[in-house]
Scaffold this motif. Structure first.
Motif, short mmCIF file in Angstrom:
data_model
loop_
_atom_site.label_atom_id
_atom_site.label_comp_id
_atom_site.label_asym_id
_atom_site.label_seq_id
_atom_site.Cartn_x
_atom_site.Cartn_y
_atom_site.Cartn_z
N ASN A 3 3.15 -14.74 -11.28
CA ASN A 3 1.89 -14.09 -10.95
C ASN A 3 0.75 -15.08 -10.82
OD1 ASN A 3 3.33 -11.76 -11.06
ND2 ASN A 3 2.45 -11.03 -12.96
N VAL A 4 0.72 -16.12 -11.67
CA VAL A 4 -0.33 -17.13 -11.59
C VAL A 4 -0.27 -17.84 -10.24
CG1 VAL A 4 -1.16 -19.31 -12.55
CG2 VAL A 4 -0.51 -17.44 -14.07
N GLY A 5 0.95 -18.19 -9.81
CA GLY A 5 1.10 -18.84 -8.50
C GLY A 5 0.61 -17.95 -7.38
N PHE A 6 0.90 -16.66 -7.47
CA PHE A 6 0.44 -15.73 -6.45
C PHE A 6 -1.09 -15.66 -6.43
CE2 PHE A 6 -1.06 -11.58 -5.19
CZ PHE A 6 -0.58 -11.53 -3.90
N LEU A 7 -1.69 -15.55 -7.61
CA LEU A 7 -3.15 -15.45 -7.69
C LEU A 7 -3.80 -16.69 -7.09
CD1 LEU A 7 -3.55 -13.90 -11.23
CD2 LEU A 7 -3.78 -12.75 -9.04
N ALA A 8 -3.24 -17.86 -7.36
CA ALA A 8 -3.79 -19.09 -6.78
C ALA A 8 -3.66 -19.08 -5.27
CB ALA A 8 -3.07 -20.31 -7.37
N ALA A 9 -2.54 -18.56 -4.76
CA ALA A 9 -2.33 -18.53 -3.32
C ALA A 9 -3.33 -17.64 -2.61
CB ALA A 9 -0.91 -18.07 -3.01
N MET A 10 -3.82 -16.61 -3.28
CA MET A 10 -4.76 -15.68 -2.67
C MET A 10 -6.18 -16.23 -2.61
SD MET A 10 -3.10 -13.03 -1.64
CE MET A 10 -4.22 -11.66 -1.53
N ASP A 51 5.48 -6.89 -3.33
CA ASP A 51 4.93 -6.13 -4.44
C ASP A 51 3.77 -6.86 -5.11
OD1 ASP A 51 6.87 -8.06 -5.26
OD2 ASP A 51 7.09 -7.08 -7.21
N LEU A 52 3.83 -8.18 -5.17
CA LEU A 52 2.73 -8.95 -5.76
C LEU A 52 1.50 -8.94 -4.86
CD1 LEU A 52 4.67 -12.01 -7.18
CD2 LEU A 52 3.69 -10.09 -8.44
N PHE A 53 1.72 -9.00 -3.56
CA PHE A 53 0.59 -8.94 -2.63
C PHE A 53 -0.16 -7.62 -2.81
CE2 PHE A 53 2.83 -12.41 -0.78
CZ PHE A 53 1.87 -13.16 -0.13
N LYS A 54 0.60 -6.53 -2.90
CA LYS A 54 -0.03 -5.22 -3.05
C LYS A 54 -0.73 -5.11 -4.41
CE LYS A 54 0.74 -0.29 -2.67
NZ LYS A 54 1.65 0.77 -2.29
N LYS A 55 -0.06 -5.55 -5.46
CA LYS A 55 -0.60 -5.40 -6.82
C LYS A 55 -1.90 -6.18 -7.04
CE LYS A 55 0.76 -5.90 -11.65
NZ LYS A 55 1.85 -6.24 -12.56
N TRP A 81 -11.89 -10.40 10.66
CA TRP A 81 -11.03 -11.57 10.74
C TRP A 81 -9.56 -11.17 10.55
CZ3 TRP A 81 -14.79 -11.20 6.83
CH2 TRP A 81 -14.33 -10.79 5.59
N GLY A 82 -8.70 -12.00 11.08
CA GLY A 82 -7.25 -11.82 10.94
C GLY A 82 -6.63 -13.16 10.61
N ILE A 83 -5.33 -13.22 10.64
CA ILE A 83 -4.62 -14.47 10.41
C ILE A 83 -4.35 -15.12 11.77
CG2 ILE A 83 -2.29 -13.48 10.48
CD1 ILE A 83 -1.79 -15.27 7.89
N ALA A 84 -3.99 -16.38 11.78
CA ALA A 84 -3.75 -17.09 13.04
C ALA A 84 -2.67 -16.38 13.87
CB ALA A 84 -3.33 -18.53 12.75
N TYR A 99 -2.10 -6.68 2.73
CA TYR A 99 -2.77 -6.77 1.43
C TYR A 99 -3.51 -8.09 1.23
CZ TYR A 99 0.45 -2.92 0.74
OH TYR A 99 1.15 -1.74 0.88
N CYS A 100 -3.75 -8.82 2.29
CA CYS A 100 -4.39 -10.15 2.19
C CYS A 100 -5.87 -10.14 2.56
CB CYS A 100 -3.64 -11.15 3.07
SG CYS A 100 -2.03 -11.60 2.43
#
Length: 168
Positions: A3-10, A51-55, A81-84, A99-100
């Motif tokens: 979860n920490v890695g996911f939070l950093a990625a966001m 599931d992590l993206f949504k949560k 805005w969107g993604i590339a 969810y981004c």
């Protein structure tokens, strides 16, 4: 730790400072030096960690700010805005991308037949200038697979969580 890695990625700042360099290091350890491998690894992680993206998405983006909403040719976008274009060439991680904190999702050029694209290595990164060159040649599984993935997204996701899709 997951979860920490996911939070950093966001977080965009943490992503540039920590997550992106880690993805490149991990891929180099496995003998991969092509930036396209990092991209494919990122798609895989998004696909199997939806599931992590949504949560956790609301921790960074929350509800859309009314002031950011725009209307364009009858379509309403919650964020401008969107993604590339082409990040999700096969439209296989539309759910995670929803969810981004994006306002829309462009999913890549879809030619009338499947294409493997140009020979690899077809992405080059100049770390000293922070630039990247892309000569992939529009690789695509073709319209049938992309259509199945888009149909699955439209069918399986609640309408209030779906974003406008754009084929580039």
């Amino acid at each position: 730790v997951r979860n920490v890695g996911f939070l950093a990625a966001m977080n965009p700042t943490l992503f540039r400072a920590i997550v992106r360099p880690k993805l490149y290091r991990d891929n180099r350890k496995n003998g991969h030096t092509d930036p396209e491998d990092v991209h494919e690894d990122s798609i895989w992680r998004m696909k199997y960690n939806e599931d992590l993206f949504k949560k956790y998405s609301s921790l960074f983006y929350g509800d859309a700010n009314e002031e950011l909403k725009i209307k364009l040719r009858g379509y309403e976008f919650s964020r401008p805005w969107g993604i590339a274009d082409g990040f999700d060439k096969k439209a296989e991680v539309l759910g995670s991308l929803s969810y981004c904190g994006l306002g829309y999702i462009p999913f890549g050029t879809v030619p009338d037949t499947a294409r493997i694209g140009n020979e690899r290595i077809r992405i080059a990164v100049d770390e000293s200038s922070g630039t990247m060159w892309n000569a992939q040649g529009f690789p695509s599984p073709g319209p049938d697979e992309v259509e199945r993935n888009v149909a699955s997204y439209v069918r399986d996701y609640p309408k209030n969580e779906q974003l406008p899709l754009i084929a580039s």
